[in-house]
Design a protein around this motif. Structure first.
Motif, PDB file in Angstrom:
ATOM      1  N   ILE A   1     -21.078  -6.519  -1.751  1.00 26.19           N
ATOM      2  CA  ILE A   1     -20.407  -6.997  -2.498  1.00 26.19           C
ATOM      3  C   ILE A   1     -19.928  -8.530  -2.190  1.00 26.19           C
ATOM      4  N   ILE A   2     -20.295  -9.494  -2.748  1.00 22.60           N
ATOM      5  CA  ILE A   2     -19.776 -10.831  -2.383  1.00 22.60           C
ATOM      6  C   ILE A   2     -18.848 -11.272  -3.644  1.00 22.60           C
ATOM      7  N   GLN A   3     -17.579 -11.517  -3.250  1.00 24.97           N
ATOM      8  CA  GLN A   3     -16.510 -11.998  -4.489  1.00 24.97           C
ATOM      9  C   GLN A   3     -16.111 -13.424  -3.853  1.00 24.97           C
ATOM     10  N   PHE A   4     -16.381 -14.187  -4.882  1.00 23.79           N
ATOM     11  CA  PHE A   4     -15.824 -15.675  -4.899  1.00 23.79           C
ATOM     12  C   PHE A   4     -14.150 -15.375  -5.407  1.00 23.79           C
ATOM     13  N   VAL A   5     -13.124 -15.900  -4.567  1.00 27.84           N
ATOM     14  CA  VAL A   5     -11.967 -15.846  -4.768  1.00 27.84           C
ATOM     15  C   VAL A   5     -11.155 -17.175  -5.005  1.00 27.84           C
TER      16      VAL A   5
ATOM     17  N   HIS B   1     -10.399 -21.970  -2.089  1.00 23.44           N
ATOM     18  CA  HIS B   1     -11.276 -20.967  -2.478  1.00 23.44           C
ATOM     19  C   HIS B   1     -12.233 -20.196  -1.434  1.00 23.44           C
ATOM     20  N   TYR B   2     -12.317 -18.907  -1.330  1.00 25.62           N
ATOM     21  CA  TYR B   2     -12.934 -17.948  -0.360  1.00 25.62           C
ATOM     22  C   TYR B   2     -13.774 -17.034  -0.666  1.00 25.62           C
ATOM     23  N   ILE B   3     -14.538 -16.683  -0.088  1.00 25.02           N
ATOM     24  CA  ILE B   3     -15.696 -15.549   0.064  1.00 25.02           C
ATOM     25  C   ILE B   3     -15.071 -14.380   0.448  1.00 25.02           C
ATOM     26  N   ASN B   4     -14.991 -13.394  -0.103  1.00 23.05           N
ATOM     27  CA  ASN B   4     -14.482 -11.925   0.404  1.00 23.05           C
ATOM     28  C   ASN B   4     -15.785 -10.954   0.246  1.00 23.05           C
ATOM     29  N   ILE B   5     -16.184 -10.138   1.480  1.00 24.22           N
ATOM     30  CA  ILE B   5     -17.449  -9.553   1.365  1.00 24.22           C
ATOM     31  C   ILE B   5     -16.906  -8.229   1.813  1.00 24.22           C
TER      32      ILE B   5
END
Length: 203
Positions: free
Chosen positions: A154-158, A168-172
């Motif tokens: 799962i890759i989430q752009f937050v 802006h962050y990427i949560n994995i």
């Protein structure tokens, strides 16, 4: 794994859920991945409701190189589900991007979506990696959670408010073949493209 802007996050033979709520950042990321795989010699199919010209314009704006290995497939809205399923049944590519997955299968029941995800996992183990672009809030909660549960990664752009700015962050939360990250990755999106800061951590 494919290397995208300094970050390894796309394992081979996997089904990945790529999420955001803005509807745009995840697609830009997917284009980067598709271009990188194609330039490395893999056959890539990008299934999209956008026109081929619009995708090519976005690539030119962000200086993302095109490749003869990257096939941009315009999906007909009236027959979207049938066309996407045909590509899943007979992949013919090392990487298939389904953008937007959540829209194409928004009307599927839980049982239908469950069967589809098993088909995707089976196809992935035979050699095709799938990127499923998921817009938050489009699928019912139960179906959305099912996609997350069954995906290999799962890759989430937050987007996080910080003072008077939006960061802006990427949560994995999970990724096949890798330990879970304990911090989010900061990134910027500008005329130079999507730039991931692998030094900064958040959370």
């Amino acid at each position: 794994m494919a290397l995208v802007n300094g970050l390894e996050m796309v394992p081979d033979h996997s089904v990945l859920c790529i999420e955001d709520h803005s509807g745009n950042i995840k697609s830009i990321y997917a284009i980067y991945v598709a271009s990188e795989w194609a330039r490395n010699g893999s056959t890539v199919h990008y299934l999209t409701l956008q026109t081929r010209e619009d995708v090519q314009k976005k690539m030119a704006l962000l200086r993302i190189p095109e490749s003869e290995n990257l096939m941009i497939v315009e999906i007909t809205p009236a027959y979207a589900k049938q066309e996407v399923l045909a590509h899943i049944t007979n992949p013919g590519a090392s990487l298939i991007v389904i953008d937007p997955f959540s829209v194409f299968f928004a009307e599927d029941s839980f049982a239908e979506l469950n069967a589809l995800l098993f088909s995707l996992i089976s196809a992935s183990r035979k050699g095709t990696t799938f990127l499923l672009m998921v817009d938050g809030g489009v699928l019912p909660d139960r179906q959305e959670n099912l996609v997350r549960a069954m995906a290999d990664g799962i890759i989430q752009f937050v987007v996080v408010p910080e003072g008077d700015k939006l960061k802006h962050y990427i949560n994995i939360p999970k990724m096949r073949g890798a330990f879970p990250r304990t911090k989010m990755l900061s990134f910027t999106l500008n005329e130079e493209g999507l730039l991931i800061d692998t030094r900064e951590r958040h959370g």
